[in-house]
Design a protein around this motif. Sequence first.
Motif: not given
Length: 323
Positions: A301, A321, A180-181
């Motif tokens: 998420l 995200r 997600s990052s």
Amino acid sequence: MNNTKPPEFKTQFAEDVFKGLTSYPKKISSKFLYDEKGDELFQQIMDLPEYYLTGKEYQILKRHREELGDEFASLEGFDLIELGAGDGKKTKVLLSHFEEKNYDYKYLPVDISKNVLEQLKGSLQQEFPSVEVEPQQGTYAEVLSRLADYRERKKVILFLGSNIGNLTPEEAVNFLKKISSAMHEKDLFFMGVDQKKDPKVILDAYNDGAGVTEAFNKNLLTRMNRELDAEFDPEDFMHWPLYDPESGVAKSFLVSKKEQTVAINALDIKVHFQKWETIHTEVSQKYDDTSIAWLAKEAGLEISGCWADKDSCFKNHLFKRIK
Ligand code: AVJ
């Protein structure tokens, strides 16, 4: 104090085996199941009648390719990044649909093995000559951090085959946080996860009648023999899978059928096994809607789509995200 230096290890495998077999209970990470022989055995596993995962996911992708394509595609085009692409059999269902639709996209298969990537690239060039393929060699973490800075086009990250199951739920959260990052606002993450179901069906998937999964698990012993000059007799160990329907964890073990001491010459150690002592070799975590929702929330998420087979044996989720 003594003057023995800490051992130096020639390979990651050597280090992991040393640490895992000198601790209690004994364990070896499942990532070492996949050497050349292991890759070949896993290919056979995917064709077994008991191993339903591959076929179910293939059907989901095939049936919903149109809808999935609509979700993935956008005017500016996209980059399709696949973590652990393997032979690409399932992904090709999507690629052939994208080709038909003339989508503007690039395919970036990620794998640690250069060999796997080269084979995949070759077969893609034959089957889909117009697709732009950019293999990314490295660990998932390396490739994700490399791609995180890239924001020219929308990214669609694929993680199929319930490969997430090889991580414990806590490890899975950390892994998904990394994903997600690496994602920007419009990017998508598409993951296939095996579901909790009739415990017997799950157990059979890891205990096939033909003994291929047993051979796959025992390949760790023969790999130690080959690469670390060890003296394991695979006959002296049992393949033992189990499934706990509460936690959803499937585990595999090698169980020593007798008391024995086995030399691992390259590591200069002798490993003692009590009768019925175990080596834990694999985790295949199963999820349900509650635990998937938990995973997503923990990782930042948001679920934006879900596709399943008619019995909800296997599910593919699409994530965005959380801003
Ligand atoms: C490739 C991790 C999804 O856990 O089902 C198959 C590996 N091990 N049979 C799984 C595996 C034994 C597989 N994954």
